[in-house]
Design a protein around this motif. Structure first.
Motif, PDB file in Angstrom:
ATOM      1  N   ASP A 377       5.685   6.948   5.053  1.00  0.00           N
ATOM      2  CA  ASP A 377       7.009   7.484   4.787  1.00  0.00           C
ATOM      3  C   ASP A 377       7.997   6.432   4.300  1.00  0.00           C
ATOM      4  OD1 ASP A 377       6.682  10.314   5.468  1.00  0.00           O
ATOM      5  OD2 ASP A 377       6.236   9.564   7.475  1.00  0.00           O
ATOM      6  N   GLN A 378       7.566   5.187   4.223  1.00  0.00           N
ATOM      7  CA  GLN A 378       8.425   4.131   3.687  1.00  0.00           C
ATOM      8  C   GLN A 378       8.034   3.758   2.259  1.00  0.00           C
ATOM      9  OE1 GLN A 378       8.810   0.724   6.299  1.00  0.00           O
ATOM     10  NE2 GLN A 378       8.978   1.991   8.129  1.00  0.00           N
ATOM     11  N   LEU A 379       7.076   4.463   1.690  1.00  0.00           N
ATOM     12  CA  LEU A 379       6.554   4.091   0.381  1.00  0.00           C
ATOM     13  C   LEU A 379       7.222   4.871  -0.747  1.00  0.00           C
ATOM     14  CD1 LEU A 379       2.712   3.878   1.099  1.00  0.00           C
ATOM     15  CD2 LEU A 379       4.443   2.072   1.210  1.00  0.00           C
ATOM     16  N   SER A 380       7.511   4.170  -1.814  1.00  0.00           N
ATOM     17  CA  SER A 380       7.924   4.756  -3.083  1.00  0.00           C
ATOM     18  C   SER A 380       7.118   4.035  -4.149  1.00  0.00           C
ATOM     19  CB  SER A 380       9.427   4.581  -3.307  1.00  0.00           C
ATOM     20  OG  SER A 380       9.838   5.244  -4.482  1.00  0.00           O
ATOM     21  N   VAL A 381       6.167   4.723  -4.752  1.00  0.00           N
ATOM     22  CA  VAL A 381       5.113   4.090  -5.542  1.00  0.00           C
ATOM     23  C   VAL A 381       5.444   4.030  -7.028  1.00  0.00           C
ATOM     24  CG1 VAL A 381       2.715   4.361  -6.326  1.00  0.00           C
ATOM     25  CG2 VAL A 381       3.285   4.666  -3.909  1.00  0.00           C
ATOM     26  N   THR A 382       5.148   2.875  -7.629  1.00  0.00           N
ATOM     27  CA  THR A 382       5.132   2.706  -9.078  1.00  0.00           C
ATOM     28  C   THR A 382       3.727   2.292  -9.465  1.00  0.00           C
ATOM     29  OG1 THR A 382       7.451   2.009  -9.134  1.00  0.00           O
ATOM     30  CG2 THR A 382       6.105   1.505 -11.053  1.00  0.00           C
ATOM     31  N   GLU A 383       3.091   3.055 -10.319  1.00  0.00           N
ATOM     32  CA  GLU A 383       1.722   2.767 -10.757  1.00  0.00           C
ATOM     33  C   GLU A 383       1.741   2.060 -12.104  1.00  0.00           C
ATOM     34  OE1 GLU A 383      -1.909   5.172 -12.816  1.00  0.00           O
ATOM     35  OE2 GLU A 383      -0.938   6.177 -11.127  1.00  0.00           O
ATOM     36  N   TYR A 384       0.851   1.072 -12.268  1.00  0.00           N
ATOM     37  CA  TYR A 384       0.696   0.353 -13.527  1.00  0.00           C
ATOM     38  C   TYR A 384      -0.747   0.460 -14.001  1.00  0.00           C
ATOM     39  CZ  TYR A 384       5.252  -1.809 -12.651  1.00  0.00           C
ATOM     40  OH  TYR A 384       6.594  -2.014 -12.418  1.00  0.00           O
ATOM     41  N   GLY A 385      -0.945   0.579 -15.311  1.00  0.00           N
ATOM     42  CA  GLY A 385      -2.301   0.640 -15.824  1.00  0.00           C
ATOM     43  C   GLY A 385      -2.342   0.734 -17.334  1.00  0.00           C
ATOM     44  N   GLY A 432      -2.957  -1.034 -10.300  1.00  0.00           N
ATOM     45  CA  GLY A 432      -2.252  -1.263  -9.049  1.00  0.00           C
ATOM     46  C   GLY A 432      -1.109  -0.303  -8.793  1.00  0.00           C
ATOM     47  N   TRP A 433      -0.975   0.123  -7.533  1.00  0.00           N
ATOM     48  CA  TRP A 433       0.164   0.905  -7.062  1.00  0.00           C
ATOM     49  C   TRP A 433       1.045  -0.029  -6.252  1.00  0.00           C
ATOM     50  CZ3 TRP A 433      -1.395   6.440  -5.094  1.00  0.00           C
ATOM     51  CH2 TRP A 433      -2.137   7.078  -6.099  1.00  0.00           C
ATOM     52  N   LEU A 434       2.286  -0.206  -6.696  1.00  0.00           N
ATOM     53  CA  LEU A 434       3.203  -1.122  -6.031  1.00  0.00           C
ATOM     54  C   LEU A 434       4.298  -0.370  -5.293  1.00  0.00           C
ATOM     55  CD1 LEU A 434       3.687  -3.987  -8.670  1.00  0.00           C
ATOM     56  CD2 LEU A 434       1.800  -3.586  -7.071  1.00  0.00           C
TER      57      LEU A 434
END
Length: 479
Positions: A377-385, A432-434
């Motif tokens: 519940d503390q995650l806000s994801v930015t995906e790169y690829g 990666g998911w950051l």
């Protein structure tokens, strides 16, 4: 994406050479041995020495991983092996297809069908025993794949299927920077499950570990050059038996991220990707000639069908892998169908710098720490690829600002995967998911599976628990 989610990411910073201090595993270990009690867990387990209770993997110490991971050393690709011709031949890694529908009366979960009188309403949670409908990010789902239930927050009406996303003709005027401010913790969406009793399997979530599917988020290309995003790159490999008539080598491409090395602060040569990008899974072996190109095509030398030499499309060089480790679950159970093994579809590789040269981290200017057991519940994801299947061509670094991830499960007794909306296709596998930890970006997952037709389009990645931490710690100390 809501304005509140966008506001949490309005400020970004360049990735630095931050190093995450890895918390050591528990002191009690249940390491692998050859007893029947420790090898009866899953198909393929006896040869790999998996414990009967896979949760015991969380207690493995370094010596347990060393006893099990006997094939971690790899021959590095020879200098000059990956020519431009070979790179262009590489195909998006083969897909992990969604599970096939099960016959009535079996215990395996069945695939959802299109919404109708006997199916859940749009936006509702799947009934117990019925997972959502993931495919794999390497190719669009087959036309016969049943449609996934449509969540209430999707952007198109249920009767309409969105057109495939198109690669933007021009790059954004500004390169989005890395996240700098962590989002405020949200209240858990599901009630906490009571802890399992010693010796008992984990409690099964009442909803089988599935949330409503996320809404589609369109991938956006990053502005050239990728100097400030050089921790992200492309991974190339040769898959045994995937060539002509099954006897040759099939060249594949994935995405990957430079991660910090706790045993070598500031001088990491570690790269994080998906397990299926480097290992065939059950009954298979590691791929060969695994190589990483950070900031691939940073200066747009290959964009728009142009040709370029190595110094242009690989500004930081081509780094051959000499070691690799993935999860015991993936090696024992992994395959072409999304299932319990997909929950542990990750891998860590070590690359070799040129003789006397700087480390990978020093060369690209940073490395991302890995955040294990991150509070969901503390995650806000930015995906790169680097998506390579249509409508993308594999030449541009893309990202999806996907926000808070949901849960997706193939096996409710294993940690639910993270699932986000994203239109990236094949080639983004392993990307990666950051998320933000202590004000800095940290890696929390990688692309494993996905659905790229219809609405919504989404991807899922493994939740990195103590099993992932053990593999990471092992390879860090082996270097």
């Amino acid at each position: 994406m809501s304005s509140s989610v966008r506001s949490t990411r309005s400020a970004r910073a360049v990735l630095g050479a931050s190093v995450l201090a890895l918390t050591l595993l528990g002191t009690s270990a249940c390491g692998p041995d050859n007893s029947s009690a420790d090898t009866a867990a899953a198909a393929g387990a006896p040869a790999l020495g998996l414990p009967a209770n896979l949760d015991d993997l969380k207690k493995w110490k370094f010596e347990d991983w060393e006893k099990w991971a006997k094939d971690y050393a790899l021959p590095a690709a020879t200098k000059g092996f990956w020519t431009l011709e070979k790179l262009l031949q590489a195909k998006p890694n083969e897909p992990i297809e969604p599970p096939a529908p099960q016959p009535a009366g079996t215990q395996a979960p069945a695939q959802p069908s299109a919404p109708g009188p006997s199916t859940p309403a749009a936006g509702s949670k799947p009934p117990a025993g019925q997972p959502t409908q993931p495919g794999h990010p390497t190719t669009p789902a087959a036309a016969t794949t049943p449609a996934a239930p449509k969540p209430s927050n999707t952007q198109q009406p249920a009767s309409q299927a969105p057109a495939p996303p198109k690669q933007p003709a021009q790059q954004p005027s500004q390169a989005p920077a890395q996240p700098t401010q962590a989002p405020a913790p949200a209240q858990p969406s599901q009630p906490a499950q009571p802890p399992a009793q010693p010796g008992q399997p984990p409690a099964q979530p009442a909803d089988n570990g599935n949330d409503p599917l996320p809404k589609t988020v369109n991938a956006q290309p990053l502005q050239h050059p990728y100097t400030k995003l050089a921790v992200h790159g492309k991974l190339f490999a040769d898959e045994p038996g995937a060539g002509a008539a099954g006897g040759g080598l099939g060249r594949s491409q994935c995405s990957a991220t430079v991660v910090a090395d706790p045993a070598h602060p500031g001088k990491s040569n570690l790269v994080w990707t998906a397990g299926h990008c480097v290992h065939q899974g059950k009954g298979g072996s590691f791929y060969s000639n695994i190589s990483f190109i950070p900031a691939f095509n940073s200066n747009a030398a290959m964009s728009g069908g142009k040709q370029a030499d190595e110094s242009q499309y690989a500004p930081f060089g081509i780094w051959g892998a000499t070691q690799a480790v993935t999860s015991p679950q993936w090696k024992a159970e992994g395959g072409k169908t999304g299932d319990a093994a997909t929950h542990y579809d990750f891998a860590v590789i070590r690359v070799k710098p040129a003789d006397g040269a700087k480390s990978l981290e020093e060369t690209v200017g940073g490395a991302v720490p890995v955040w294990f057991n991150a509070p969901r519940d503390q995650l806000s994801v930015t995906e790169y690829g680097y998506p390579a299947a249509p409508p993308f061509d594999g030449m541009e670094l893309n990202r999806c600002e996907s926000g808070k991830p949901g849960r997706l499960s193939y096996e409710p007794t294993r940690p639910p995967m993270l699932v986000i909306g994203c239109t990236m296709t094949g080639g983004s596998s392993g990307g990666g998911w950051l998320a933000v930890k202590d004000g800095k970006p940290a890696l929390v997952s990688n692309v494993s599976v996905g659905k790229h037709t219809g609405d919504p389009m989404y991807q899922a990645g493994p939740y990195l628990d103590d099993v992932a931490a053990g593999a990471y710690d092992f390879l860090s100390k082996k270097g």
